[in-house]
Motif scaffolding. Structure first.
Motif, PDB file in Angstrom:
ATOM      1  N   LEU A 389      14.923  38.650  68.783  1.00 35.77           N
ATOM      2  CA  LEU A 389      15.579  38.585  70.093  1.00 35.77           C
ATOM      3  C   LEU A 389      15.335  39.835  70.932  1.00 35.77           C
ATOM      4  N   ASP A 390      14.793  40.895  70.344  1.00 40.24           N
ATOM      5  CA  ASP A 390      14.779  42.210  70.985  1.00 40.24           C
ATOM      6  C   ASP A 390      14.205  42.195  72.403  1.00 40.24           C
ATOM      7  N   ASP A 391      12.994  41.702  72.568  1.00 38.60           N
ATOM      8  CA  ASP A 391      12.365  41.730  73.890  1.00 38.60           C
ATOM      9  C   ASP A 391      13.166  40.909  74.891  1.00 38.60           C
ATOM     10  N   TRP A 392      13.584  39.736  74.474  1.00 35.62           N
ATOM     11  CA  TRP A 392      14.367  38.866  75.359  1.00 35.62           C
ATOM     12  C   TRP A 392      15.691  39.531  75.729  1.00 35.62           C
ATOM     13  N   MET A 393      16.362  40.146  74.750  1.00 33.49           N
ATOM     14  CA  MET A 393      17.650  40.784  75.030  1.00 33.49           C
ATOM     15  C   MET A 393      17.506  41.948  75.991  1.00 33.49           C
ATOM     16  N   SER A 394      16.409  42.695  75.904  1.00 29.44           N
ATOM     17  CA  SER A 394      16.235  43.826  76.820  1.00 29.44           C
ATOM     18  C   SER A 394      16.150  43.337  78.262  1.00 29.44           C
ATOM     19  N   ARG A 395      15.506  42.191  78.488  1.00 29.83           N
ATOM     20  CA  ARG A 395      15.427  41.649  79.846  1.00 29.83           C
ATOM     21  C   ARG A 395      16.777  41.093  80.302  1.00 29.83           C
ATOM     22  N   VAL A 396      17.455  40.408  79.395  1.00 31.27           N
ATOM     23  CA  VAL A 396      18.784  39.878  79.720  1.00 31.27           C
ATOM     24  C   VAL A 396      19.745  41.023  80.037  1.00 31.27           C
ATOM     25  N   ALA A 397      19.679  42.101  79.256  1.00 30.75           N
ATOM     26  CA  ALA A 397      20.579  43.243  79.465  1.00 30.75           C
ATOM     27  C   ALA A 397      20.342  43.889  80.824  1.00 30.75           C
ATOM     28  N   ARG A 398      19.079  44.015  81.214  1.00 30.47           N
ATOM     29  CA  ARG A 398      18.800  44.623  82.523  1.00 30.47           C
ATOM     30  C   ARG A 398      19.427  43.808  83.647  1.00 30.47           C
ATOM     31  N   TYR A 399      19.311  42.502  83.550  1.00 30.80           N
ATOM     32  CA  TYR A 399      19.903  41.671  84.609  1.00 30.80           C
ATOM     33  C   TYR A 399      21.428  41.688  84.522  1.00 30.80           C
ATOM     34  N   ALA A 400      21.971  41.647  83.300  1.00 35.11           N
ATOM     35  CA  ALA A 400      23.426  41.614  83.129  1.00 35.11           C
ATOM     36  C   ALA A 400      24.087  42.877  83.664  1.00 35.11           C
ATOM     37  N   THR A 401      23.383  43.992  83.654  1.00 31.84           N
ATOM     38  CA  THR A 401      23.953  45.256  84.134  1.00 31.84           C
ATOM     39  C   THR A 401      23.562  45.563  85.578  1.00 31.84           C
ATOM     40  N   SER A 402      22.865  44.639  86.225  1.00 30.75           N
ATOM     41  CA  SER A 402      22.467  44.859  87.626  1.00 30.75           C
ATOM     42  C   SER A 402      23.591  44.451  88.572  1.00 30.75           C
ATOM     43  N   LYS A 403      23.479  44.898  89.812  1.00 33.44           N
ATOM     44  CA  LYS A 403      24.511  44.591  90.807  1.00 33.44           C
ATOM     45  C   LYS A 403      24.536  43.111  91.165  1.00 33.44           C
ATOM     46  N   ASN A 404      23.403  42.444  91.069  1.00 36.30           N
ATOM     47  CA  ASN A 404      23.321  41.045  91.494  1.00 36.30           C
ATOM     48  C   ASN A 404      23.801  40.067  90.431  1.00 36.30           C
ATOM     49  N   SER A 405      24.069  40.564  89.251  1.00 42.12           N
ATOM     50  CA  SER A 405      24.462  39.668  88.165  1.00 42.12           C
ATOM     51  C   SER A 405      25.894  39.180  88.361  1.00 42.12           C
ATOM     52  N   PRO A 406      26.130  37.871  88.311  1.00 40.89           N
ATOM     53  CA  PRO A 406      27.503  37.359  88.452  1.00 40.89           C
ATOM     54  C   PRO A 406      28.332  37.675  87.221  1.00 40.89           C
ATOM     55  N   GLU A 407      29.628  37.645  87.369  1.00 45.23           N
ATOM     56  CA  GLU A 407      30.517  37.977  86.265  1.00 45.23           C
ATOM     57  C   GLU A 407      30.346  37.010  85.099  1.00 45.23           C
ATOM     58  N   SER A 408      30.042  35.750  85.387  1.00 39.33           N
ATOM     59  CA  SER A 408      29.854  34.781  84.308  1.00 39.33           C
ATOM     60  C   SER A 408      28.673  35.168  83.419  1.00 39.33           C
ATOM     61  N   PHE A 409      27.612  35.706  84.027  1.00 33.82           N
ATOM     62  CA  PHE A 409      26.456  36.127  83.231  1.00 33.82           C
ATOM     63  C   PHE A 409      26.799  37.376  82.422  1.00 33.82           C
ATOM     64  N   LYS A 410      27.507  38.313  83.053  1.00 33.94           N
ATOM     65  CA  LYS A 410      27.921  39.522  82.326  1.00 33.94           C
ATOM     66  C   LYS A 410      28.777  39.151  81.118  1.00 33.94           C
ATOM     67  N   SER A 411      29.692  38.204  81.323  1.00 31.15           N
ATOM     68  CA  SER A 411      30.566  37.771  80.243  1.00 31.15           C
ATOM     69  C   SER A 411      29.763  37.127  79.116  1.00 31.15           C
ATOM     70  N   ALA A 412      28.775  36.305  79.488  1.00 32.28           N
ATOM     71  CA  ALA A 412      27.931  35.665  78.472  1.00 32.28           C
ATOM     72  C   ALA A 412      27.146  36.712  77.685  1.00 32.28           C
ATOM     73  N   TRP A 413      26.673  37.737  78.367  1.00 30.83           N
ATOM     74  CA  TRP A 413      25.922  38.798  77.685  1.00 30.83           C
ATOM     75  C   TRP A 413      26.825  39.580  76.739  1.00 30.83           C
ATOM     76  N   ARG A 414      28.047  39.882  77.168  1.00 29.14           N
ATOM     77  CA  ARG A 414      28.984  40.559  76.269  1.00 29.14           C
ATOM     78  C   ARG A 414      29.263  39.701  75.038  1.00 29.14           C
ATOM     79  N   GLY A 415      29.282  38.382  75.246  1.00 34.41           N
ATOM     80  CA  GLY A 415      29.488  37.482  74.115  1.00 34.41           C
ATOM     81  C   GLY A 415      28.367  37.581  73.098  1.00 34.41           C
ATOM     82  N   VAL A 416      27.126  37.682  73.561  1.00 36.76           N
ATOM     83  CA  VAL A 416      25.989  37.836  72.652  1.00 36.76           C
ATOM     84  C   VAL A 416      26.138  39.132  71.856  1.00 36.76           C
ATOM     85  N   GLN A 417      26.437  40.232  72.544  1.00 34.56           N
ATOM     86  CA  GLN A 417      26.591  41.512  71.850  1.00 34.56           C
ATOM     87  C   GLN A 417      27.721  41.450  70.823  1.00 34.56           C
ATOM     88  N   GLY A 418      28.827  40.836  71.227  1.00 37.02           N
ATOM     89  CA  GLY A 418      29.961  40.744  70.317  1.00 37.02           C
ATOM     90  C   GLY A 418      29.652  39.937  69.069  1.00 37.02           C
TER      91      GLY A 418
END
Length: 665
Positions: A389-418
């Motif tokens: 998952l490493d390469d894919w997660m690095s791209r997802v993380a960049r978008y999840a931490t960007s200003k344009n990312s909606p809260e639903s995406f941020k929440s989904a990303w936190r779920g993956v990390q958790g």
């Protein structure tokens, strides 16, 4: 154990709070100066020392012989070197007569000379601060270099500070080094070097938790969040911050073990500040009270090793100098990475556990070292699944931490990390399934957001059959989700994933500007599972009909419902008779569709004798690909087919069983 060796339990030195852990390091470090063969280890949250020194001799050493490490921070305001600073402790040490403080006096004289030579009357700023640090490194006695390495790093462009020492030896309004000198004055007489009247009582409390009184009213800083005082911290409405002077002194002495040998680690770090031992970026995964703001405001995380074998200070200092964890052939970058390293033996230096600390901003701009998770170091094969998952997660993380990312995406990303963190702590099918569900939520977010798809670039493709094998728990929900997600393409019809998201399954790319045929395949919605399954069946059958009428569709007329992964009849019957959790099955499906459909599990469903309704038996034949039927029913000829009656689709929607019987006939 021989008569000349003693095993001593230091009940006052525990992994939490951070002050207790650092005291243990201080005991091993300082006792090793008089007994190089001393060994320390952790057992049931207590630090033990094996040494030639008895309890009485250890106490005598600290009270009568201990020479404080000369720690100073003249680059800080409040350090005792400038006009507005409290300088009583600094002056007392500078004019002391005892040999125990000789190194301190020499260091103070050098610092005073540096300040005079630089013409400073107040704390230095910016470039001047860097120049002062450079001069301190060049001119201070060698005995202070350990402190300088622990508190500050001279990088190419800037000064870097480890979280354990705040910002160069201070945190908010608390200046560590001046407080250290004040506490030394509380413990050691300035003339003869004899212990002060209460020093022995404080020492036994700090090391062995023997009851004492008369704690000093002073700040404890970030090292002991429970001792900072404030509302409801004592009897009554409010309480002062109280500190045992030995606690503060030994805490800073223990922190010197973290002297950063940054050179060889910088090559593999994105940030110099993360080159300090066992330090990574903060993540809010792995503890129940976390929030996104915690990781945003946190300085970093530090993972404190707990070892269960008697180990010398020389060995421990080497461990801290190396101070890194490796995951998937790279250095761990954040807390989730570090947890993965613990689970795949990326840290294997005899460490039993890590106590994880995050330096979180709380009151004002002050930070507290908060113990948040205890993570064992042990092999966990399930965690190896995360490597791909490493390469894919690095791209997802960049978008999840960007200003344009909606809260639903941020929440989904936190779920993956958790869920990755949970999997590191405890293996098992349910944990793997939980991670698949979390990955499915990201897939769902990508399905509804063109911006997210553009940022992530490529859909996730899971190529390891372990995702099926290690998630297999013989539950009907997972059996069916796995079988459905394995439905492959037939001719020009894509695999079932193309019915969930606009994925060109041949090139494995998002296809937002694709032909209408690809976009039209996406029929899965937030409807109930059965409705979505019927939409998928109808769409896939329609595509076969369209393909059969075109030249490009020659040879692709077979029914597109073939899967290399199967579900047992008992699971199917549980679904038909409403004994499954359809919501869970749908969540699992979103994750399972990312698994390459050609992967076959090594586990198979347990076949049981079950009663099968006639309607299912007949319909199963209708929807089974003709190629598979020819393999089952031999002697029927190569062109033997069982077509799906057109009327079936409407009858399936309405659930009219008697009508299905007439349609089949």
């Amino acid at each position: 154990m021989s008569d000349n060796v003693f095993d001593i339990a230091f009940l006052g030195c525990r992994p939490t709070p951070l002050a207790g852990y650092l005291k243990a390091l201080a005991v091993l470090r300082l006792v090793s100066k008089v007994d190089p063969d001393a060994r320390g280890w952790w057992d049931r949250d207590t630090f033990y020392l094996r040494s030639a020194l008895s309890v009485e001799r250890v106490v005598d050493y600290f009270l009568e012989s201990y020479k404080p490490t000369p720690i100073v921070a003249p680059w800080n305001g409040g350090s005792g070197f400038y006009a507005k600073d409290s300088d009583a402790a600094k002056l007392a040490i500078a004019s002391s007569q005892t040999d125990r403080l000789r190194n301190y006096r020499d260091t103070l004289r050098v610092v005073d000379r540096i300040i005079r030579d630089m013409g400073l009357t107040e704390k230095p700023e910016k470039a001047t601060k860097r120049l002062m640090v450079e001069r301190c490194r060049a001119q201070m006695p060698d005995v202070t270099l350990e402190w300088l390495d622990a508190v500050i790093l001279l990088s190419t462009d800037d000064l870097e500070f480890p979280a354990i020492m705040g910002t160069g030896g201070n945190d908010g309004r608390l200046e560590f080094t001046n407080n250290f000198m004040q506490r030394i004055c509380d413990l050691i007489g300035m003339d003869e070097g004899a212990p002060t009247p209460q020093s022995a009582s404080w020492l036994k409390d700090a090391l062995f938790r023997e009851t004492t009184s008369g704690l000093i009213k002073a700040s404890v800083g970030q090292f002991n969040p429970g001792g900072i005082g404030g509302p409801n911290s004592r009897n009554g409405f409010d309480g002062d911050s109280r500190v045992n002077p030995w606690d503060f002194v030994l805490t800073l002495e223990g922190a010197l073990v973290f002297s950063a040998s940054a050179g060889k680690r910088l090559a593999s770090r994105a940030s110099n500040s993360l080159s300090f031992p066992f330090t990574v970026r903060s993540t809010d995964a792995g503890y129940a009270s976390s929030s996104q703001r915690d990781s945003k405001d946190a300085r970093s995380e530090m993972w404190m090793p707990l070892w269960d074998r008697p180990t010398t200070y020389r060995e421990i200092s080497f461990l801290f100098r190396e101070g890194r964890a490796q995951v998937n052939k790279r250095i761990a970058r954040d807390g989730t990475d570090f947890a993965r390293a613990c689970s795949n033996l990326g840290v294997d230096r005899g460490i039993a556990e890590f106590q994880r600390y995050s330096f979180l901003m709380r009151s004002g701009k002050a930070y507290l070292s908060v113990p948040i998770t205890r993570v064992p170091v042990r092999a966990n094969a399930d965690v190896n699944l995360v490597d791909e998952l490493d390469d894919w997660m690095s791209r997802v993380a960049r978008y999840a931490t960007s200003k344009n990312s909606p809260e639903s995406f941020k929440s989904a990303w936190r779920g993956v990390q958790g869920h990755i963190f949970d999997l590191c702590l405890r293996a098992g099918p349910l944990r793997v399934q939980g991670l698949l569900v979390a990955l499915g939520k990201i897939e769902k977010e990508l399905r509804f957001s063109a911006d997210a798809r553009e940022a992530v670039r490529y859909p996730l493709l899971l190529k390891n059959a372990g995702w099926i094998d290690q998630a297999w728990d013989a539950s009907p929900e997972f059996e069916i989700a796995s079988a459905l997600s394995g439905i492959r393409g037939a001719g020009t019809v894509g695999n079932i994933r193309s019915n969930f998201s606009p994925v060109d399954v041949k090139s494995l790319k998002w296809d937002d500007h694709a032909k209408e045929s690809i976009l039209a395949r996406v029929v899965w919605s937030d409807a109930p599972l059965t409705k979505n399954l019927m939409r998928v069946m109808g769409r896939r059958s329609l595509e076969v009909q369209i393909s059969a009428k075109s030249n490009s569709g020659v040879g692709s007329q077979d029914k597109p419902f073939e899967s290399l992964r199967v579900s047992g009849l008992s699971a199917v019957m549980a679904f038909l008779f409403g004994r499954t959790d359809d919501s869970k099955m749908q969540d699992l499906l979103w994750g399972c569709v990312a698994i390459r459909p050609t992967l076959k599990p090594t586990v198979r469903p347990v076949e049981r004798r079950v009663a099968i309704p006639w309607s299912f038996a007949v319909l199963k034949v209708l929807f089974t690909p003709d190629r598979m039927l020819r393999e089952i029913f031999t002697g029927r000829g190569d062109h033997w087919k069982v077509p799906i009656p057109d009327a079936i689709w409407g009858l399936l929607q309405s659930g009219t069983v008697s009508g299905m019987q007439r349609a089949v006939q």
